[in-house]
Design an enzyme around this catalytic site. Structure first.
Site, short mmCIF file in Angstrom:
data_model
loop_
_atom_site.label_atom_id
_atom_site.label_comp_id
_atom_site.label_asym_id
_atom_site.label_seq_id
_atom_site.Cartn_x
_atom_site.Cartn_y
_atom_site.Cartn_z
N CYS A 100 -22.81 11.23 -27.36
CA CYS A 100 -22.56 11.70 -25.67
C CYS A 100 -23.52 13.49 -25.40
O CYS A 100 -23.10 14.13 -26.68
CB CYS A 100 -20.47 12.55 -25.41
N TYR A 350 1.12 10.52 -6.94
CA TYR A 350 0.81 11.31 -5.45
C TYR A 350 1.37 10.57 -4.72
O TYR A 350 1.40 10.97 -3.50
CB TYR A 350 -0.58 12.05 -5.53
N ASN A 351 2.30 9.64 -5.02
CA ASN A 351 3.29 8.56 -4.48
C ASN A 351 2.26 7.54 -3.52
O ASN A 351 1.90 6.87 -2.60
CB ASN A 351 4.02 8.98 -3.52
N THR A 361 3.87 4.85 -7.82
CA THR A 361 3.34 3.81 -9.01
C THR A 361 3.32 3.98 -10.16
O THR A 361 2.44 3.16 -11.30
CB THR A 361 1.71 4.52 -8.53
N GLU A 426 -8.16 9.09 -7.59
CA GLU A 426 -7.38 8.16 -7.98
C GLU A 426 -8.41 7.19 -9.04
O GLU A 426 -7.89 6.83 -10.37
CB GLU A 426 -6.47 6.88 -7.21
#
Length: 455
Positions: A100, A350-351, A361, A426
């Site tokens: 990295c 955040y549903n 979720t 998401e």
């Protein structure tokens, strides 16, 4: 003197536009950035004079970023058993295992800023023997944490002049697992090098980018497959609903059956592989010089026909009952902050799912977390691993396993091809779950080895 201007001069431009090569900059810097996110960016700028690319992408989830910062600040800048320059050197060693360049370069600069010896940056062989002794546990933690035993701990604590104290070792192990996991996040989200890092500029023609806020329109995903992507969302919603109904109706499943389901999932995870190979010689010299035994990498936890290590039953050594208290005893405060960070990411919601709102979720988040632990051999007795198969499509499993186990092999195509109709935020949320689940898995193996050494 001629008034002609030589227009043949090539001016280096920033490599990649914005903080991530996977996520359009417009998505990260959308108009009307919510106040919590804006406040965090201002705090970052005031304290460090910059808002780095990791912060920009994590800022899509301000509650998590706050928790992450508090932990990283304590690890690097607050009182602790290790001197500051050694903390940054350990970060370099950890990030180098996954090639990295972003994190290696970042912490080389920080190492010098806190007074580290520039000679050490020429490579591991120039560092003190005590730090070099960490190499074995660094590579095992990064790639095959299930191999750690109390003998590895004993070797570090009983090496005469170069011995580690238990408190120093705990801080080193937390730093190593933190930076192995953060490397997963860097690759998983396609974090670009900072503009002032080596390689952050390049002579390269600009490439047209999509400004769409969901990945469905990128990388040649056509309109027709956009329809397929919408159908995938509906299928996932339906499966979650069915699983919730089954949980209510299904009679008690025997422990033997639950164990069989885990073993099937673990075996199936062997077939989830990436075809991307990175040649060892492609490693940048400033990373390669910090890596010994570069061929050592993740090996599937169990391969048919081989002696398999025993499955780690999560109930036998839990974070809540064992790991947390051990860390807090030897390195006060960090256990509390790690626990808070695990809780924040595990419960963060955040549903929403793609274009649906008002969705529970928790089942999906648990499946992602438990699948990461599954590929590292950790089994939860009370979890039905059929849920993993029902909820995680193959392209998502490939992505999860790649980012968690060999993040340097992650490609934009892998990122684009799972959850094609979901928002980028998401997908970043998935990466936060991956980061923390991976860190907790490695810590559990390391802390269990310390507990066995102490008893």
């Amino acid at each position: 003197m001629s008034g002609k201007v030589d227009r043949g001069l090539k001016i280096p431009r920033q490599l990649g536009r914005g903080p991530s090569s996977f996520i359009p900059v417009e998505e990260i810097l959308q108009e009307g950035v919510e106040s919590a996110q804006r406040r965090l960016f201002i705090e970052a700028f005031v304290s460090t004079g910059r808002v780095d690319n990791i912060t920009m992408v994590m800022g899509l989830h301000p509650e998590y970023l706050t928790s992450f910062w508090k932990t990283q600040y304590l690890l690097l800048r607050m009182d602790g058993p290790l001197p500051y320059h050694k903390r940054h050197y350990i970060a370099i060693m950890a990030a180098a295992r996954h090639q990295c360049s972003y994190l290696v370069g970042f912490h080389m600069a920080e190492f010098l800023q806190v007074g580290g010896d520039p000679l050490w940056l020429r490579g591991l062989q120039y560092a003190p023997q005590k730090l070099r002794n960490l190499n074995e546990i660094n590579k095992i933690l990064a790639h095959r944490p299930w191999l750690i035993t109390k003998d590895h701990i004993k070797a570090l604590l009983k090496t005469g002049d170069n011995s580690w104290s238990l408190a120093e070792l705990i801080q080193a192990l937390v730093l190593l697992t933190h930076y192995h996991s953060l490397a997963s996040f860097v690759f998983g989200c396609g974090i670009n090098l900072e503009i002032d890092q080596d390689g952050g500029h390049a002579f390269q023609p600009p490439s047209p980018r999509s400004c769409d806020s969901s990945p469905a329109s990128e990388d040649g995903v056509s309109a027709s497959s956009g329809t397929d992507a919408m159908e995938e969302v509906e299928v996932l919603m339906e499966r979650m609903k069915l699983l919730q109904e089954c949980q209510l109706e299904e009679e008690a499943v025997t422990q033997e059956e639950m164990e069989t389901r885990f073993e099937m999932e673990k075996t199936e995870s062997l077939l989830v592989t990436t075809s991307v190979d990175i040649a060892e010689h492609s490693l940048p010299p400033n990373v390669l010089c910090f890596v010994e035994d570069p061929e050592f990498g993740y090996k599937d936890f169990t391969r048919r026909g081989e002696q398999t290590p025993p499955t780690f039953r999560a109930q036998d050594y839990t974070w809540e009952d064992h790991g947390y208290s051990l860390i807090n005893r030897l390195y006060p405060d960090v256990g509390q902050l790690l626990d808070e960070k695990f809780q924040v990411v595990y419960n963060l919601t955040y549903n929403t799912i793609a274009m649906h709102s008002g969705v529970d979720t928790s089942m999906l988040r648990r499946a992602i977390w438990n699948y990461v632990h599954c590929v590292f051999g950790i089994r939860y007795d009370d979890y039905d691993y059929r849920e993993v198969n029902q909820l995680l499509e193959r392209s998502l499993k490939v992505y999860i396993k790649t980012v968690a186990c060999y993040p340097e092999k992650t490609t934009k195509r892998m990122y684009t091809h799972f959850w094609r109709h979901f928002k980028h935020s998401e997908k970043v949320h998935v990466n936060l779950l991956l980061l923390e689940a991976r860190m907790q898995a490695a810590l559990l193996y390391a802390l269990r080895a310390i507990t066995r050494y102490m008893t």
